[in-house]
Motif scaffolding. Structure first.
Motif, mmCIF file in Angstrom:
data_model
loop_
_atom_site.group_PDB
_atom_site.id
_atom_site.type_symbol
_atom_site.label_atom_id
_atom_site.label_comp_id
_atom_site.label_asym_id
_atom_site.label_seq_id
_atom_site.Cartn_x
_atom_site.Cartn_y
_atom_site.Cartn_z
ATOM 1 N N GLY A 58 2.062 1.684 -3.224
ATOM 2 C CA GLY A 58 1.579 2.135 -4.586
ATOM 3 C C GLY A 58 0.872 1.216 -5.366
ATOM 4 O O GLY A 58 0.027 0.726 -6.064
ATOM 5 N N THR A 101 1.144 -1.072 -0.021
ATOM 6 C CA THR A 101 -0.045 0.321 0.217
ATOM 7 C C THR A 101 1.010 1.495 0.056
ATOM 8 O O THR A 101 0.800 2.715 -0.594
ATOM 9 C CB THR A 101 -0.854 -0.001 1.207
ATOM 10 O OG1 THR A 101 -1.939 -1.204 1.128
ATOM 11 C CG2 THR A 101 -1.506 1.365 1.242
ATOM 12 N N LYS A 125 -4.116 0.420 -3.235
ATOM 13 C CA LYS A 125 -4.637 1.034 -3.207
ATOM 14 C C LYS A 125 -5.447 1.806 -1.938
ATOM 15 O O LYS A 125 -6.652 0.391 -1.368
ATOM 16 C CB LYS A 125 -5.572 2.351 -3.946
ATOM 17 C CG LYS A 125 -5.474 2.066 -5.425
ATOM 18 C CD LYS A 125 -4.375 3.056 -5.464
ATOM 19 C CE LYS A 125 -3.746 3.456 -7.286
ATOM 20 N NZ LYS A 125 -2.821 3.217 -7.182
ATOM 21 N N ALA A 153 -1.349 8.180 -1.388
ATOM 22 C CA ALA A 153 -2.221 7.880 -0.924
ATOM 23 C C ALA A 153 -2.965 7.518 -2.419
ATOM 24 O O ALA A 153 -3.306 8.869 -2.908
ATOM 25 C CB ALA A 153 -3.399 7.433 -0.196
ATOM 26 N N GLY A 154 -2.403 7.172 -2.740
ATOM 27 C CA GLY A 154 -3.594 6.912 -4.377
ATOM 28 C C GLY A 154 -2.288 6.932 -5.872
ATOM 29 O O GLY A 154 -3.506 7.119 -6.685
ATOM 30 N N SER A 209 0.270 6.473 -8.554
ATOM 31 C CA SER A 209 0.933 5.245 -8.834
ATOM 32 C C SER A 209 2.323 5.148 -8.353
ATOM 33 O O SER A 209 2.687 5.417 -8.046
ATOM 34 C CB SER A 209 1.374 5.357 -10.431
ATOM 35 O OG SER A 209 2.403 6.061 -10.842
#
Length: 235
Positions: A49, A46, A52, A66-67, A69
């Motif tokens: 990347g 997480t 997610k 966060a989130g 690539s």
């Protein structure tokens, strides 16, 4: 350097990480210990990347990642050395190391870093034209760490570096992690060998079924009766 704030991660219907928060300060080795299936590898995936978070935030060097690539996260200096080594078996040692630097353009510096990896792991220099799939487990682990270093990590996520290695090699790998840290790389270490991990870490977190249940100074935690009974073989 890294601040994880109340993240929740799911694998389908499985709630793999449940409101996990932790932080890593610049210059530290922080270790994450816990039984198989506790969510340690999920957490590293997480952070880098590959997965997610459903909710919560991850801040790296003060910015939310966060989130984002995996490529974008690597470019910012957060590098993941995965469990099981994952070397490219049909490529040579040298080609694996070159791949570690694939987002970099500073060719002179890449060359210097490659020499640095060979200096750290002379065995890789001896085998630089050899296919990586033919290396021993210990050599593959050296290569996986060397390849991660070629990305010039600010923060190195190391997932189970001692797994499946002979005891003598385990000592070598932990010594290497300490040296990398002393030379300025911050490390978040996931390790089933809790005994060794707590010896070299500054701080530790204990993960159980997706929850952080304990955290604190590594030396103090290694003396805790609870930790001894659960992770250090009771002594």
């Amino acid at each position: 350097m890294l601040k994880v704030e109340d993240i929740n991660v799911y694998y389908g219907a499985i709630h793999a990480l449940q409101g996990v928060s932790l932080e890593v300060l610049e210059g530290e080795i922080v270790t994450l210990i816990g039984a198989n299936g506790a969510g340690k590898s999920t957490l590293l995936k997480t952070l880098s990347g590959l997965l997610k978070p459903k909710t919560g935030d991850i801040k790296f060097l003060g910015k939310s990642i966060a989130g984002q690539s995996a490529t974008s996260i690597v470019m910012q200096g957060l590098i993941h050395c995965p469990e099981g080594r994952r070397v490219f078996a049909n490529m040579t040692v040298e080609e694996n190391l070159e791949l570690g630097a694939y987002l970099r353009k500073d060719h002179q510096e890449i060359k210097k870093d490659m020499e640095g990896v060979y200096e750290r792991f002379p065995r890789l220099l001896e085998r630089k034209k050899q296919q990586s799939g033919t290396l021993s487990g210990g050599e593959q682990q050296m290569l996986a760490i060397g390849r991660a270093l070629m990305s010039r990590p600010k923060l190195l996520l190391l997932d189970e570096p001692s797994m499946g290695l002979a005891p003598l090699l385990v000592q070598d790998i932990f010594r290497t992690v300490e040296e990398i840290n002393k030379q300025g790389t911050t490390v978040l270490l996931v390790e089933q060998n809790a005994n060794q991990a707590l010896k070299i870490a500054h701080r530790a977190y204990v993960l159980e079924t997706g929850n952080i249940v304990l955290s604190g100074n590594a030396a103090e935690l290694s003396q805790s009766e609870e930790i001894k009974a659960a992770y250090l073989g009771g002594h």
